[in-house]
Scaffold this motif. Structure first.
Motif, mmCIF file in Angstrom:
data_model
loop_
_atom_site.group_PDB
_atom_site.id
_atom_site.type_symbol
_atom_site.label_atom_id
_atom_site.label_comp_id
_atom_site.label_asym_id
_atom_site.label_seq_id
_atom_site.Cartn_x
_atom_site.Cartn_y
_atom_site.Cartn_z
ATOM 1 N N GLU A 41 0.861 -1.188 0.000
ATOM 2 C CA GLU A 41 0.000 0.000 0.000
ATOM 3 C C GLU A 41 0.896 1.237 0.000
ATOM 4 O O GLU A 41 1.897 1.269 0.709
ATOM 5 N N TYR B 171 1.139 5.336 0.658
ATOM 6 C CA TYR B 171 0.527 6.522 1.278
ATOM 7 C C TYR B 171 1.345 7.742 0.869
ATOM 8 O O TYR B 171 2.551 7.785 1.115
ATOM 9 N N GLN B 172 0.712 8.722 0.250
ATOM 10 C CA GLN B 172 1.451 9.909 -0.167
ATOM 11 C C GLN B 172 0.477 11.057 -0.449
ATOM 12 O O GLN B 172 -0.714 10.840 -0.610
ATOM 13 N N ASN B 173 1.008 12.267 -0.500
ATOM 14 C CA ASN B 173 0.289 13.381 -1.124
ATOM 15 C C ASN B 173 0.927 13.560 -2.487
ATOM 16 O O ASN B 173 2.064 14.010 -2.586
ATOM 17 N N ALA C 272 6.775 9.161 -0.274
ATOM 18 C CA ALA C 272 5.720 8.160 -0.101
ATOM 19 C C ALA C 272 6.132 7.177 0.979
ATOM 20 O O ALA C 272 7.314 6.830 1.116
ATOM 21 N N THR D 145 3.761 0.606 2.680
ATOM 22 C CA THR D 145 3.498 -0.411 3.709
ATOM 23 C C THR D 145 3.443 -1.780 3.048
ATOM 24 O O THR D 145 2.633 -2.009 2.148
ATOM 25 N N ASP E 189 7.105 -0.746 7.168
ATOM 26 C CA ASP E 189 6.911 0.493 6.408
ATOM 27 C C ASP E 189 8.242 0.991 5.875
ATOM 28 O O ASP E 189 9.265 0.928 6.570
ATOM 29 N N HIS F 144 10.090 4.371 3.618
ATOM 30 C CA HIS F 144 9.960 5.749 3.140
ATOM 31 C C HIS F 144 10.789 5.868 1.854
ATOM 32 O O HIS F 144 11.993 5.639 1.865
ATOM 33 N N ASN G 210 1.242 14.455 3.846
ATOM 34 C CA ASN G 210 0.577 13.195 4.177
ATOM 35 C C ASN G 210 0.921 12.799 5.611
ATOM 36 O O ASN G 210 2.086 12.855 6.009
ATOM 37 N N GLN H 32 1.185 9.977 7.184
ATOM 38 C CA GLN H 32 2.160 8.884 7.318
ATOM 39 C C GLN H 32 3.579 9.402 7.083
ATOM 40 O O GLN H 32 4.515 9.079 7.820
ATOM 41 N N LYS I 96 -4.075 4.836 13.778
ATOM 42 C CA LYS I 96 -5.162 4.914 12.776
ATOM 43 C C LYS I 96 -6.262 5.822 13.298
ATOM 44 O O LYS I 96 -6.628 5.739 14.462
#
Length: 458
Positions: free
Chosen positions: A15, A17-19, A31, A34, A308, A310, A364, A366, A458
């Motif tokens: 998965e 997770y980012q803007n 980003a 995960t 996770d 980065h 973001n 995360q 979360k």
């Protein structure tokens, strides 16, 4: 997001997770990736207890694992005499935790490395008989001699790639567990570094320092180079529980040599790749090329767990309204037959240029969290180094920032360790005073565990 599943390995998912929104002219894309594997061995590394811990009831009767236990038997292990006894008991407990069918050996380490069991340059196969024989061999272990950890690692490497592990093939789990109580005084730092370079990628290794006379950076450096865990067992009486848990985690690994493959389009530069949970681990310099514009970053062995990473890349400038694929992140595992590696799962990192200020400036959660966790690990190290060198102001500033970051991110374990080294005046502003007297074990525990992170709530 792709998934891969086969009956004998965990199922992996990725998965991202980012803007993805950038302002006009914006170039840096961050980003958090995960990676989760399910359906493997242990449940997320949670130790089995009670009946579940017996070797016969640990899942998967057949095994694809080999383990070498390296026990420090240098002269200092006799001070106090209970230390050597605790080390023998802990190794015996780890042997009891081996799954039936696992190949294993025990090595004693001084200024040289010796095979304790089974001997002859080979590994034994775990069953009731060989476990009993190995524990009998442990009784003969005594303390005497120096410390040259590189020789221990090189012997472990030879054993883990001996004829007795040929059936494991290239995809088998090869794992070491190393215990030391002292500094690596009988070989040069260059010798140890060369041994680690020779062993990297060939097996994973968990390292433990017992007592307080060992060097934190040596032990954490071994674990880091060999993609294992590092910790302190300040009181030797805690070794058996720690060794049991380490072995349970090792027995839970189902797939080895998993790599994070990063493919980037023309014009995209990789700034860094690091693991950020459960610990901070810099991977940028470990890249191996994997074809045009692709590189592999090692992640080691996996059971049932989630980690996770980065990823930070720099994209070419573009105008509002444009979008591009900034990177493709794949999880790959080598083909035992030497063919094309298998893709277990993948995710995409994107970049979209916008004139919406709110979209392009929001961070973001995360990414923000793990940027703080990486800084937390860094300022603890810098603060403790400053404290050791007598730089009181520098140590106070860095450890104060650490207190602030630990509190803001909810990293309660690290906050408790920091409170043993500094008096916290105001955690929100990071105002602290260095304690006049700090127990050596407390300082070493903070340093050893400084890279442990907490996940985003979360």
């Amino acid at each position: 997001m792709a998934n891969f599943s086969k009956s004998n390995v965990p199922q992996f998912s990725v998965e991202v997770y980012q803007n993805e929104f950038l302002p006009e002219g914006g170039r840096e894309v961050n980003a958090i990736v995960t990676v989760t594997s399910t359906g493997g061995g242990t449940s997320g590394g949670i130790p089995l207890t009670g009946a579940a811990a017996s070797p016969s009831s640990i899942p998967n009767g057949s095994t694809n694992a080999a383990v070498v236990l390296m026990v420090d038997c240098s002269g200092s292990m006799d001070y106090p005499p209970t230390k050597m006894r605790n080390a023998r008991d802990a190794t015996a407990a780890a042997i009891d935790t081996l799954r039936d069918g696992t190949a294993f050996a025990v090595v004693s380490g001084t200024h040289v490395a010796n095979e304790v069991y089974p001997g002859g340059g080979r590994l034994a196969v775990a069953d009731a008989t060989t476990r009993a024989q190995a524990k009998e061999a442990l009784r003969r272990l005594g303390a005497g001699g120096g410390t040259a950890i590189g020789t221990w690692l090189r012997l472990a490497d030879r054993l883990l790639h001996s004829e007795s592990t040929a059936s494991l093939g290239s995809g088998g789990i090869r794992h070491g567990i190393l215990l030391t109580d002292g500094r690596n005084e009988h070989e040069s730092p260059e010798d140890l570094r060369a041994a680690l370079d020779a062993c990297a990628g060939r097996f994973t290794c968990d390292a433990r320092g017992v007592g307080t006379d060992w060097e934190v950076k040596e032990v954490t450096g071994i674990a880091s180079a060999l993609l294992g865990s590092a910790d302190i067992v300040a009181d030797p009486s805690g070794l058996a529980a720690d060794f049991t848990q380490m072995m349970e985690n090792a027995m839970g690994k189902e797939v080895a040599d998993v790599a994070l493959r990063l493919w980037t389009p023309v014009g995209v530069e990789i700034r860094f790749v690091k693991q950020v949970a459960p610990t901070v681990e810099e991977l940028t310099g470990r890249r191996s090329e994997a074809g045009p514009r692709a590189g592999d970053y090692p992640t080691g062995s996996w059971g049932d767990e989630s980690r996770d990473y980065h990823v930070c890349v720099q994209v070419p400038q573009a105008s509002v309204g444009q979008e591009m694929l900034a990177a493709r992140v794949s999880l790959i595992v080598p083909d035992p037959a030497g063919g094309t590696p298998q893709t277990l799962s993948q995710g995409l990192v994107r970049a979209v240029w916008t004139d919406d200020m709110a979209a392009s400036t929001s961070i973001n959660p995360q990414v923000a969290h793990y940027t703080g966790q990486a800084e937390l690990a860094q300022v603890i190290q810098q603060g403790l180094d400053a404290r050791k060198s007598g730089d009181i102001d520098g140590a106070t500033a860095k450890l104060g920032r650490a207190v602030q970051l630990a509190a803001a991110s909810g990293n309660d374990d690290t906050a408790k360790l920091l409170a043993k080294v500094v008096d916290v005046v105001d955690e929100a502003t990071g105002t602290v005073r260095l304690k006049a007297k700090v127990a050596e074990a407390d300082e070493m525990t903070l340093e050893t565990r400084s890279t442990k992170t907490v996940r985003v709530k979360k």
